[in-house]
Design an enzyme around this catalytic site. Structure first.
Site, PDB file in Angstrom:
ATOM      1  N   GLY A 283      23.090 -27.231  11.229  1.00 19.46           N
ATOM      2  CA  GLY A 283      24.075 -27.441  12.278  1.00 19.46           C
ATOM      3  C   GLY A 283      25.485 -27.156  11.797  1.00 19.46           C
ATOM      4  O   GLY A 283      26.317 -26.619  12.536  1.00 19.46           O
TER       5      GLY A 283
ATOM      6  N   ASP B 144      24.378 -40.061   7.930  1.00 16.34           N
ATOM      7  CA  ASP B 144      23.200 -39.422   7.321  1.00 16.34           C
ATOM      8  C   ASP B 144      22.391 -40.386   6.453  1.00 16.34           C
ATOM      9  O   ASP B 144      21.296 -40.049   6.010  1.00 16.34           O
ATOM     10  CB  ASP B 144      23.631 -38.217   6.480  1.00 16.34           C
ATOM     11  CG  ASP B 144      24.203 -37.105   7.350  1.00 16.34           C
ATOM     12  OD1 ASP B 144      23.828 -37.013   8.531  1.00 16.34           O
ATOM     13  OD2 ASP B 144      25.041 -36.324   6.847  1.00 16.34           O
TER      14      ASP B 144
HETATM   15  C1  S3P Z   1      28.407 -32.859   8.767  1.00 18.36           C
HETATM   16  C2  S3P Z   1      28.681 -33.747   9.775  1.00 18.36           C
HETATM   17  C3  S3P Z   1      27.682 -34.671  10.331  1.00 18.36           C
HETATM   18  C4  S3P Z   1      26.494 -34.851   9.393  1.00 18.36           C
HETATM   19  C5  S3P Z   1      25.998 -33.541   8.875  1.00 18.36           C
HETATM   20  C6  S3P Z   1      27.092 -32.803   8.122  1.00 18.36           C
HETATM   21  C7  S3P Z   1      29.475 -31.962   8.300  1.00 18.36           C
HETATM   22  O1  S3P Z   1      27.212 -34.169  11.560  1.00 18.36           O
HETATM   23  O2  S3P Z   1      25.447 -35.518  10.064  1.00 18.36           O
HETATM   24  O3  S3P Z   1      24.902 -33.747   8.002  1.00 18.36           O
HETATM   25  O4  S3P Z   1      29.310 -31.340   7.238  1.00 18.36           O
HETATM   26  O5  S3P Z   1      30.495 -31.855   8.981  1.00 18.36           O
HETATM   27  P1  S3P Z   1      27.983 -34.440  12.953  1.00 18.36           P
HETATM   28  O6  S3P Z   1      29.256 -33.737  12.944  1.00 18.36           O
HETATM   29  O7  S3P Z   1      27.040 -33.893  13.998  1.00 18.36           O
HETATM   30  O8  S3P Z   1      28.110 -35.940  13.039  1.00 18.36           O
END
Ligand code: S3P
Length: 427
Positions: free
Chosen positions: A94, A314
Site C-alpha cells: 500500500g 501495525d
Molecule cells: C505506513 C502507514 C500505515 C502502516 C503501513 C505503513 C507508511 O498505513 O499501516 O504499514 O509507511 O506510511 P496507513 O497510512 O494506511 O495507516
C-alpha cells in the site's frame, strides 16, 4: 512435518538486529529519486514491499545501484521522472502505491498502478480525492480500488483535511504538494508516523508543522542526502512480545527506530508490566534509535484507547497476542482501519487467537481479549498477511507442541529471515 508445521516451546536468548524500517526505506528510495544528486541509503529493508517500490521507481527511469541493504539512488530532480512503459506493479505494498501515486500526479504523463489480490481490495478513494482536488485525473476500479490510473499534470496546492489517520495518505498529498503551485497543507485527525516530514527536512526541504497540520511549498528542491535506516520497530515488536512471554528469556534488540510516532507498542507493553529497558543510541539526526533489552515477565491486561492506535497500528496483532496471555481482560478500541490492511486484520486476529485457545472477539470496532493461563497448539491461517503470519508463529512458539499455520511465507513482505533468526535464538 509439512512446511506449515511449527514446533513451539523454548525461550529466547542473545541479540538480534531486525531489518531496516519498511516505512523509512520506501521514503529513502522515493525522496532519493526526486532529489538532485546521489543519495546513499544504508540499512534498507530486505522485505518484498520495499523491492516493489524499487521496481516501480526503476520503471520510472530511476537508477538504483546495489543489492542488499546499501544502495545508491541517482536522483532525477523534482518533476524529472520518466513515463513508464507498462503498468507499475506495487505488489502487496500500500505504501508503494499510495506514495508513488502522489509523486506521479505531479508529472505530465499517465501511469497505471496494479497490485496483488490483497492490494487491489484496499481503499484508494482516500488518495484519489485529494489528488483530484489538486488537479490530477485519477481513475479507480469498481469499489474505489486499484488498478488505478493517474494522469498527472500541473497541480495546485491545497489545504486538505484527512478523514482517516493515515501516514500513507498524508505522504501522498505532501509528495504531490512538492510538485504543485503554491503551498500544500495536510491536516491529520491524529498524529501518524512522521517519517516523510523528517526525511524531507533531511533533504533540505522546509516543512512547517503547526499542531496536526503539515505544510510544504511547491517547487522545493530536494538535496541528495545520506539516509541511515533504523531497525524496524514493527518487526522488533514480535521479538519483544515473544521474549516477554517465554519464561527465562533475555534478549537484546539492537538499533531499533525510536521515533515516538512508532513506539506506542512499547508504552502499552510497559503498562502491562513488561520488563523492557530502552537504551537510547546516538542517531543520525533524522530518526532516533535505541537498543531494547528484554527480560521475560508476566503481563496484566490493559485498555488501548482509539487515540493510541495510529502510533501502534501495525503492532495490534502481536499486542493482542500479548493480551491473550495477560492476567485479566484487555480492550483495543477503534480498530476500524485494521479492516483495510493487507487482510481484514481485525477479524484475522480474533480468529488466529481463538485458534490457539485464547478468547478474543470483535465488538463493533473494538477487540476484546480475555487472558488465559496458557495457549494450546493450533491450526491457523495467516490470510497471506505478513503481520498475522509472524504473530501466528510467535503464538505457536508460546503454545509449545506442534501447530499448523497457513501463509507463513508472507513474512517476506517485511522480514524474510524472521523464522530463521527466531530459530537461531531459541534455546
Ligand atoms: C505506513 C502507514 C500505515 C502502516 C503501513 C505503513 C507508511 O498505513 O499501516 O504499514 O509507511 O506510511 P496507513 O497510512 O494506511 O495507516
Amino acid at each position: 512435518m509439512s512446511d506449515r508445521a511449527v514446533a513451539g516451546g523454548g525461550r529466547l536468548a542473545g541479540e538480534i538486529r531486525v531489518p531496516g524500517d519498511k516505512s523509512v526505506s520506501h521514503r529513502a528510495l522515493i525522496l532519493g529519486a526526486l532529489a538532485d544528486g546521489e543519495t546513499a541509503v544504508e540499512g534498507l529493508s530486505s522485505g518484498a514491499d520495499v523491492a516493489s517500490t524499487r521496481r516501480c521507481l526503476e520503471a520510472l527511469g530511476v537508477e538504483i545501484a546495489g543489492a542488499g541493504p546499501a544502495v545508491r539512488v541517482t536522483g532525477r530532480g523534482l518533476g524529472g521522472l520518466a513515463a513508464p512503459k507498462g503498468d507499475l506493479d506495487a505488489g502487496n505494498s500500500g505504501t508503494t502505491m499510495r506514495l508513488l501515486a502522489g509523486v506521479v500526479a505531479g508529472h505530465p504523463f499517465p501511469a497505471r498502478f496494479t497490485g496483488d489480490a490483497s492490494l487491489t481490495r484496499r481503499p484508494m478513494r482516500r488518495i484519489a480525492e485529494p489528488l483530484r482536488a489538486m488537479g490530477a485525473a485519477v481513475t479507480l476500479s469498481d469499489g474505489d480500488t486499484a488498478p488505478l490510473s493517474v494522469a498527472g499534470g500541473p497541480l495546485k496546492g491545497v489545504e486538505y483535511a484527512m478523514k482517516v489517520a493515515s501516514a500513507q495518505v498524508k505522504s501522498c498529498v505532501l509528495l504531490a504538494g512538492l510538485h504543485a503551485a503554491g503551498e500544500t497543507t495536510v491536516a491529520e485527525p491524529a498524529q501518524t508516523r512522521d517519517h516523510t516530514e523528517r526525511m524531507l527536512a533531511g533533504f533540505g526541504v522546509s516543512v512547517r508543522r503547526a499542531g496536526l497540520k503539515v505544510t510544504v511549498a511547491g517547487g522545493s528542491r530536494l538535496r541528495a542526502a545520506k539516509v541511515i535506516v533504523p531497525g524496524d520497530p514493527s518487526s522488533a515488536a514480535f521479538w519483544a512480545v515473544a521474549a516477554t512471554l517465554s519464561p527465562g528469556s533475555e534478549l537484546a534488540i539492537r538499533g531499533v527506530g525510536a521515533n515516538p510516532t512508532r513506539t506506542g507498542y512499547l508504552n502499552v507493553l510497559a503498562r502491562m508490566g513488561a520488563d523492557i529497558h530502552r537504551e537510547p543510541l546516538r542517531g543520525d539526526g533524522g530518526e532516533p534509535i535505541e537498543d531494547l533489552l528484554i527480560s521475560s515477565s508476566e503481563l496484566r491486561g490493559t485498555e488501548i484507547s482509539a487515540d493510541e492506535i495510529p502510533g501502534l497500528v501495525d503492532e495490534v496483532p502481536v499486542l493482542a497476542l500479548a493480551a491473550a496471555l495477560a492476567r485479566g481482560s484487555s480492550r483495543f478500541r477503534g480498530l476500524s482501519e485494521l479492516r483495510h490492511k493487507e487482510s481484514d486484520r481485525l477479524a484475522g486476529i480474533a480468529a488466529l487467537l481463538n485458534a490457539f485457545g485464547a478468547v478474543a472477539r470483535v465488538e463493533g470496532d473494538d477487540l476484546l481479549v480475555e487472558g488465559v493461563a496458557a495457549l494450546a497448539p493450533g491450526r491457523a491461517d495467516a490470510l497471506d498477511d505478513h503481520r498475522l503470519a509472524m504473530t501466528a508463529f510467535v503464538a505457536a512458539f508460546l503454545a509449545g507442541g506442534e501447530s499448523e499455520i497457513g501463509g507463513l511465507e508472507s513474512a517476506a513482505i517485511s522480514y524474510p529471515s524472521f523464522y530463521d533468526d527466531f530459530r537461531a535464538r531459541t534455546a
